[in-house]
Scaffold this motif. Structure first.
Motif, PDB file in Angstrom:
ATOM      1  N   LEU A   3       0.846  -1.184   0.000  1.00 19.54           N
ATOM      2  CA  LEU A   3       0.000   0.000   0.000  1.00 19.54           C
ATOM      3  C   LEU A   3       0.883   1.235   0.000  1.00 19.54           C
ATOM      4  N   ALA A   4       0.713   2.071  -0.995  1.00 12.59           N
ATOM      5  CA  ALA A   4       1.443   3.334  -1.021  1.00 12.59           C
ATOM      6  C   ALA A   4       0.782   4.287  -0.027  1.00 12.59           C
ATOM      7  N   VAL A   5       1.582   4.861   0.847  1.00  7.03           N
ATOM      8  CA  VAL A   5       1.064   5.751   1.881  1.00  7.03           C
ATOM      9  C   VAL A   5       1.476   7.174   1.541  1.00  7.03           C
ATOM     10  N   GLY A   6       0.480   8.039   1.310  1.00  4.81           N
ATOM     11  CA  GLY A   6       0.753   9.423   0.950  1.00  4.81           C
ATOM     12  C   GLY A   6       1.268  10.238   2.114  1.00  4.81           C
ATOM     13  N   ASP A   7       0.749  10.000   3.296  1.00  2.91           N
ATOM     14  CA  ASP A   7       1.187  10.722   4.498  1.00  2.91           C
ATOM     15  C   ASP A   7       0.575  10.012   5.687  1.00  2.91           C
ATOM     16  N   VAL A  18       2.779  -6.137   3.362  1.00  2.00           N
ATOM     17  CA  VAL A  18       2.443  -7.202   4.304  1.00  2.00           C
ATOM     18  C   VAL A  18       2.464  -8.527   3.553  1.00  2.00           C
ATOM     19  N   VAL A  19       3.139  -9.505   4.121  1.00  2.00           N
ATOM     20  CA  VAL A  19       3.157 -10.862   3.585  1.00  2.00           C
ATOM     21  C   VAL A  19       2.709 -11.791   4.699  1.00  2.00           C
ATOM     22  N   VAL A  20       1.730 -12.654   4.409  1.00  2.00           N
ATOM     23  CA  VAL A  20       1.239 -13.633   5.377  1.00  2.00           C
ATOM     24  C   VAL A  20       1.497 -15.016   4.792  1.00  2.00           C
ATOM     25  N   THR A  21       2.123 -15.902   5.597  1.00  2.00           N
ATOM     26  CA  THR A  21       2.375 -17.261   5.140  1.00  2.00           C
ATOM     27  C   THR A  21       1.414 -18.223   5.824  1.00  2.00           C
ATOM     28  N   ARG A  22       1.181 -19.334   5.156  1.00  2.00           N
ATOM     29  CA  ARG A  22       0.319 -20.379   5.716  1.00  2.00           C
ATOM     30  C   ARG A  22       1.051 -21.156   6.799  1.00  2.00           C
ATOM     31  N   PRO A  23       0.305 -21.810   7.671  1.00  3.13           N
ATOM     32  CA  PRO A  23       0.938 -22.688   8.653  1.00  3.13           C
ATOM     33  C   PRO A  23       1.774 -23.755   7.937  1.00  3.13           C
ATOM     34  N   GLY A  24       2.924 -24.074   8.510  1.00  2.00           N
ATOM     35  CA  GLY A  24       3.773 -25.099   7.934  1.00  2.00           C
ATOM     36  C   GLY A  24       4.752 -24.599   6.887  1.00  2.00           C
ATOM     37  N   THR A  25       4.630 -23.340   6.499  1.00  4.08           N
ATOM     38  CA  THR A  25       5.565 -22.777   5.530  1.00  4.08           C
ATOM     39  C   THR A  25       6.923 -22.615   6.194  1.00  4.08           C
ATOM     40  N   THR A  47       1.362 -16.125  13.407  1.00  2.41           N
ATOM     41  CA  THR A  47      -0.092 -15.977  13.377  1.00  2.41           C
ATOM     42  C   THR A  47      -0.718 -16.963  14.352  1.00  2.41           C
ATOM     43  N   HIS A  48      -1.935 -16.679  14.726  1.00  2.00           N
ATOM     44  CA  HIS A  48      -2.685 -17.539  15.637  1.00  2.00           C
ATOM     45  C   HIS A  48      -2.812 -18.949  15.059  1.00  2.00           C
ATOM     46  N   SER A  49      -2.901 -19.049  13.735  1.00  2.95           N
ATOM     47  CA  SER A  49      -3.078 -20.343  13.078  1.00  2.95           C
ATOM     48  C   SER A  49      -1.767 -21.067  12.799  1.00  2.95           C
ATOM     49  N   GLY A  50      -0.630 -20.454  13.155  1.00  2.00           N
ATOM     50  CA  GLY A  50       0.656 -21.117  12.982  1.00  2.00           C
ATOM     51  C   GLY A  50       1.469 -20.642  11.792  1.00  2.00           C
ATOM     52  N   GLY A  51       0.998 -19.659  11.083  1.00  2.00           N
ATOM     53  CA  GLY A  51       1.756 -19.085   9.974  1.00  2.00           C
ATOM     54  C   GLY A  51       2.604 -17.924  10.465  1.00  2.00           C
ATOM     55  N   ASN A  52       2.952 -17.055   9.559  1.00  2.00           N
ATOM     56  CA  ASN A  52       3.752 -15.877   9.900  1.00  2.00           C
ATOM     57  C   ASN A  52       3.215 -14.660   9.178  1.00  2.00           C
ATOM     58  N   VAL A  53       3.404 -13.508   9.788  1.00  2.00           N
ATOM     59  CA  VAL A  53       3.086 -12.244   9.138  1.00  2.00           C
ATOM     60  C   VAL A  53       4.357 -11.397   9.166  1.00  2.00           C
ATOM     61  N   PHE A  54       4.692 -10.851   8.006  1.00  2.00           N
ATOM     62  CA  PHE A  54       5.839  -9.964   7.861  1.00  2.00           C
ATOM     63  C   PHE A  54       5.324  -8.611   7.400  1.00  2.00           C
ATOM     64  N   ILE A  55       5.831  -7.546   7.977  1.00  2.00           N
ATOM     65  CA  ILE A  55       5.458  -6.194   7.561  1.00  2.00           C
ATOM     66  C   ILE A  55       6.732  -5.398   7.324  1.00  2.00           C
ATOM     67  N   ALA A  56       6.740  -4.658   6.226  1.00  2.00           N
ATOM     68  CA  ALA A  56       7.858  -3.755   5.935  1.00  2.00           C
ATOM     69  C   ALA A  56       7.288  -2.386   5.608  1.00  2.00           C
ATOM     70  N   SER A  57       7.877  -1.371   6.178  1.00  2.00           N
ATOM     71  CA  SER A  57       7.521   0.009   5.873  1.00  2.00           C
ATOM     72  C   SER A  57       8.762   0.663   5.284  1.00  2.00           C
ATOM     73  N   GLU A  58       8.646   1.120   4.046  1.00  2.00           N
ATOM     74  CA  GLU A  58       9.792   1.667   3.328  1.00  2.00           C
ATOM     75  C   GLU A  58       9.531   3.114   2.936  1.00  2.00           C
ATOM     76  N   PRO A  59      10.492   3.992   3.213  1.00  2.00           N
ATOM     77  CA  PRO A  59      10.287   5.400   2.868  1.00  2.00           C
ATOM     78  C   PRO A  59      10.286   5.618   1.364  1.00  2.00           C
ATOM     79  N   MET A  60       9.600   6.668   0.960  1.00  2.00           N
ATOM     80  CA  MET A  60       9.585   7.074  -0.434  1.00  2.00           C
ATOM     81  C   MET A  60      11.010   7.418  -0.874  1.00  2.00           C
ATOM     82  N   LYS A  61      11.321   7.140  -2.117  1.00  2.00           N
ATOM     83  CA  LYS A  61      12.651   7.438  -2.653  1.00  2.00           C
ATOM     84  C   LYS A  61      13.006   8.898  -2.383  1.00  2.00           C
ATOM     85  N   GLY A  62      14.214   9.112  -1.884  1.00  2.00           N
ATOM     86  CA  GLY A  62      14.676  10.462  -1.580  1.00  2.00           C
ATOM     87  C   GLY A  62      14.390  10.908  -0.157  1.00  2.00           C
TER      88      GLY A  62
END
Length: 83
Positions: A3-7, A18-25, A47-62
């Motif tokens: 998701l591009a975040v304007g501000d 955001v990346v969510v993996t299934r259980p057992g991955t 995750t509650h179901s045994g997977g994983n959630v990854f989140i990355a927040s990256e600044p706009m170029k510059g």
């Protein structure tokens, strides 16, 4: 999902992914390891179901302030508890 975040209310702009993996991955390095620009913030949680959630927040170029940087860990934990 990305998701591009304007501000985020603090003037930071960029992309939140955001990346969510299934259980057992097999858990290796986060999918974007080594690919993010300086100033990025990441978090990972089980995750509650045994997977994983990854989140990355990256600044706009510059820029070096990632949107929602101070909230990424808490969001990952909240998502993990619900998924």
């Amino acid at each position: 999902m990305a998701l591009a975040v304007g501000d985020d209310g603090t003037g930071a702009r960029g992309t939140v992914s955001v990346v969510v993996t299934r259980p057992g991955t097999a858990l290796g390095a986060p999918p974007w390891e080594g690919a993010l620009s300086p100033g990025s913030t990441t978090a990972q949680a089980r995750t509650h179901s045994g997977g994983n959630v990854f989140i990355a927040s990256e600044p706009m170029k510059g820029t070096n302030r990632a949107p929602f940087a101070g909230q990424v860990t808490a969001v990952a934990q909240r998502l993990g508890a619900k998924l």
